[in-house]
Design a protein around this motif. Structure first.
Motif, short mmCIF file in Angstrom:
data_model
loop_
_atom_site.label_atom_id
_atom_site.label_comp_id
_atom_site.label_asym_id
_atom_site.label_seq_id
_atom_site.Cartn_x
_atom_site.Cartn_y
_atom_site.Cartn_z
N SER A 1 -4.77 4.31 7.76
CA SER A 1 -3.66 4.83 7.93
C SER A 1 -2.85 3.38 7.83
N VAL A 2 -1.90 3.29 6.76
CA VAL A 2 -1.13 1.99 6.62
C VAL A 2 0.53 2.32 6.27
N SER A 3 1.24 1.64 6.23
CA SER A 3 2.71 1.58 5.89
C SER A 3 2.67 1.76 4.36
N PRO A 4 3.71 2.51 3.89
CA PRO A 4 3.82 2.78 2.41
C PRO A 4 4.04 1.42 1.81
N LEU A 5 4.66 0.42 2.43
CA LEU A 5 4.83 -0.87 1.54
C LEU A 5 3.41 -1.46 1.33
N ILE A 6 2.60 -1.53 2.62
CA ILE A 6 1.24 -2.11 2.38
C ILE A 6 0.41 -1.58 1.60
N LEU A 7 0.51 -0.34 1.45
CA LEU A 7 -0.31 0.80 0.55
C LEU A 7 -0.09 0.40 -0.75
N LEU A 8 1.13 0.19 -1.14
CA LEU A 8 1.71 -0.21 -2.57
C LEU A 8 1.30 -1.46 -2.85
N THR A 9 1.23 -2.48 -1.89
CA THR A 9 0.69 -3.73 -2.13
C THR A 9 -0.84 -4.01 -2.44
N VAL A 10 -1.55 -3.16 -1.62
CA VAL A 10 -3.12 -2.97 -2.02
C VAL A 10 -2.98 -2.47 -3.27
N VAL A 11 -2.34 -1.46 -3.74
CA VAL A 11 -2.49 -0.77 -4.93
C VAL A 11 -2.30 -1.90 -6.06
N GLY A 12 -1.21 -2.60 -6.07
CA GLY A 12 -0.91 -3.58 -6.89
C GLY A 12 -1.88 -4.53 -6.94
N LEU A 13 -2.59 -5.15 -5.70
CA LEU A 13 -3.72 -6.13 -6.07
C LEU A 13 -4.94 -5.49 -6.78
N LEU A 14 -5.20 -4.23 -6.28
CA LEU A 14 -6.52 -3.76 -7.03
C LEU A 14 -6.12 -3.47 -8.53
N THR A 15 -5.06 -3.01 -8.74
CA THR A 15 -4.87 -2.74 -10.32
C THR A 15 -4.96 -4.18 -10.89
N SER A 16 -4.25 -5.18 -10.41
CA SER A 16 -4.52 -6.41 -10.82
C SER A 16 -5.85 -6.90 -11.05
N PHE A 17 -6.55 -6.72 -10.46
CA PHE A 17 -8.11 -6.79 -10.42
C PHE A 17 -8.81 -6.20 -11.55
#
Length: 602
Positions: free
Chosen positions: A493-509
């Motif tokens: 369970s994480v905040s929306p901003l952290i979740l979206l940041t991880v999504v951005g990182l994963l997509t970048s990979f």
């Protein structure tokens, strides 16, 4: 983790190591992928070679041919002149102007098309200004990729965004054409500032595949300072008018006048002994810098800081210095340059004669020529091409430049406009629309079919042709989904901003190793589901995925990065060096823009 997933991960690591350590050339890495993947059973043979017929690769082939046609007709000369008028010779201004323009064009045209069309003009500008092409092509390529985020039609992931969202959530409201523009503008500005401030630190300084300058390095070693070019102004205060013969410039100063711009108008690029020099005239001269200074001082003339009137005519794009050898069958043997009217006949300027181990500069017009003599000549490239066809002289190096078909410029521009019309108005698939323009270049004889084939950079084609099946294997085996789901499950369970940041990182990979289309299809449904669980807006999560798919700078795996790799003389380490900072900055600016413009809570 089953065997296919393990195998595809091993192949992926092998590809990355080959890119980093450059044990083989990058296009060979692509061919290795096309061979290994089907042999390991990770893709079918048809899928292994499908990259060569993909929309992206065919588009690249077609747009390179269109760019070659525009270059062949001189259209890119016109564009280069316009850009230089605004940017001058400042490396920073040229980088900002070219990169900013390409990013804007990428907003309504696929980024690979924008980059390929601007590459000939960029190379011409770099040759004319003596700026290493490697300092400009990478920023141009990166900004072409980023510029695709300015509108919803600028990149494949954004084009697909609404359709993929609808599959995951039929009730999701679609994004409008300019919904992503605030994020795109922030990213473009960040990219320009990054290269403006850090470009000299992160960019290589090599000349790329073709060096600038009027004379090759090997000739420079032989003839030393003879090839230095300068522009001299004859002040109005100098009242006397003399002929070149009367001034005896070459015998006294070992300097050759290669151009005269008359005060009353008109320019002569092969001055003869009876041509006059008077007040208000401007001269272009070739010789050693110290001797040029003595010449100007002796006559009360002024040396300009840089070429102005002759800047374009005598730029490396249009003119240069070549060495020729007098052949045994030449009509010039046992004659002098003056008696054969060499300048008037061929339109080039003799600078020096090399015989035995001695170089002659003064008096070469009256020396009797012998078989084996080497002449150093200055002139425009089209004159050298004409001279080469006469078979009197043997060129020691390939003649640069080319004979432009300026009469075909309307057909070249028309072919480009036809492609753009098919793309933007009739929504024809990119590869078909661009192939139509490329075919137009051939049918209207802007290019011969052989010239069209020769213009294609096949290294880029095979590099991308091999990476596409790697992306297919990554998705087909479930390796991509397994990695994504594992990371998401570990987050908790994480905040929306952290979740979206991880999504951005994963997509970048994923976009580094999988096609950006594949990364979009994979990550959008996953990100929307996770966003719903974390209390974030699923639409914004999908938008983050589509924008993050353009964060691909560390490896030359994106089509644009692959396109500029050889012309810029780049190696994988160059992308890693410049792309690491760009990747981090991209993520920071993207998330900051999403936070500011879309009201994402922390």
């Amino acid at each position: 983790m089953d065997l296919p997933v393990i195998l595809v991960m091993i192949v992926l690591v092998m590809a990355i190591l080959l890119f980093i350590f450059e044990w083989v050339r990058v296009d060979v890495v692509g061919i290795i992928m096309m061979v290994c993947l089907p042999l390991l059973g990770l893709v079918t043979p048809k899928e292994a070679i499908s990259g060569l017929s993909s929309n992206a690769v065919v588009s690249i082939i077609a747009v390179i041919i269109i760019g070659a046609g525009l270059d062949k007709t001189g259209a890119m000369n016109v564009l280069a002149r316009i850009l230089l008028r605004f940017a001058g010779k400042s490396e920073s201004r040229i980088m900002l102007l070219i990169s900013g323009t390409v990013s804007f064009i990428s907003s309504f045209m696929q980024n690979i098309g924008a980059a390929a069309l601007f590459m000939p003009a960029t190379k011409r500008i770099c040759r004319q200004t003596n700026i290493p092409v490697s300092r400009i092509l990478m920023p141009m390529g990166f900004l072409a990729i980023i510029g695709g985020c300015l509108t919803l039609i600028g990149s494949s992931p954004l084009i697909l965004l609404n359709d993929v969202m609808r599959i995951s959530n039929p009730d999701a409201a679609p994004f409008g054409l300019f919904a992503v523009t605030p994020v795109g503008l922030a990213l473009v500005l960040a990219g320009l500032v990054y290269f403006l401030l850090l470009g000299r630190l992160v960019l290589p300084s090599g000349q790329g595949e073709e060096a600038s300058g009027p004379m090759s390095s090997s000739l420079m070693r032989t003839y030393q300072d003879i090839g230095s070019l300068a522009e001299i102004n004859v002040p109005e205060s100098v009242k006397k008018t003399n002929t070149l013969a009367e001034l005896e410039i070459r015998p006294h100063f070992f300097v050759t006048v290669v151009g005269i711009a008359k005060a009353g108008g008109g320019t002569n690029f092969t001055p003869m002994p009876d041509d006059t020099i008077g007040p208000g005239d401007v001269l272009a001269v070739n010789g050693a810098p110290d001797m040029i200074r003595k010449l100007a001082g002796a006559n009360g003339w002024e040396i300009k800081e840089d070429l102005e009137i002759f800047a374009e005519h005598l730029s490396p794009n249009n003119a240069g210095i070549m060495e020729v050898i007098i052949s045994p069958r030449s009509d010039l043997t046992q004659r002098t340059l003056r008696s054969s009217e060499f300048r008037r006949k061929y339109g080039v300027n003799p600078l020096a004669l090399f015989r035995g181990n001695k170089t002659y500069v003064a008096g070469i017009s009256t020396l009797i020529l012998e078989t084996g003599d080497a002449l150093l000549l200055q002139g425009r490239w089209e004159k050298f091409h004409f001279l080469k066809q006469q078979h009197d002289l043997i060129f020691t190096e390939d003649v640069q430049g080319e004979i432009l078909r300026t009469e075909k410029i309307k057909f070249a521009v028309g072919s480009l406009l036809l492609s753009l019309t098919l793309i933007l108005i009739f929504h024809v698939q990119l590869s078909i629309a661009l192939l139509t323009g490329a075919l137009g270049m051939v049918l209207t004889r802007v290019l011969s079919i052989d010239e069209a084939y020769q213009s294609v950079d096949w290294m880029t084609v095979f590099l991308l042709g091999g990476l596409i099946p790697l992306g297919i294997a990554f998705e087909k085996t479930g390796a991509a989904k397994l990695i994504a789901e594992s990371i998401m499950s570990m987050m908790g369970s994480v905040s929306p901003l952290i979740l979206l940041t991880v999504v951005g990182l994963l997509t970048s990979f994923f976009t580094l190793v999988v096609s950006n289309v594949g990364a979009t299809v994979l990550m959008v449904p996953l990100a929307m589901n996770m966003a719903g669980t974390a209390g974030a807006d699923p639409r914004i999560a999908a938008l983050v995925v589509a924008v993050a798919c353009s964060n691909t700078f560390i490896l030359p795996t994106h089509q644009v990065n692959a396109l500029v790799m050889r012309p810029g003389g780049y190696r994988t380490i160059d992308y890693f060096k410049a792309g690491t900072g760009m990747t981090v900055l991209y993520l920071i600016v993207m998330m900051a823009a999403v936070y500011v413009f879309y009201g994402v809570s922390g």
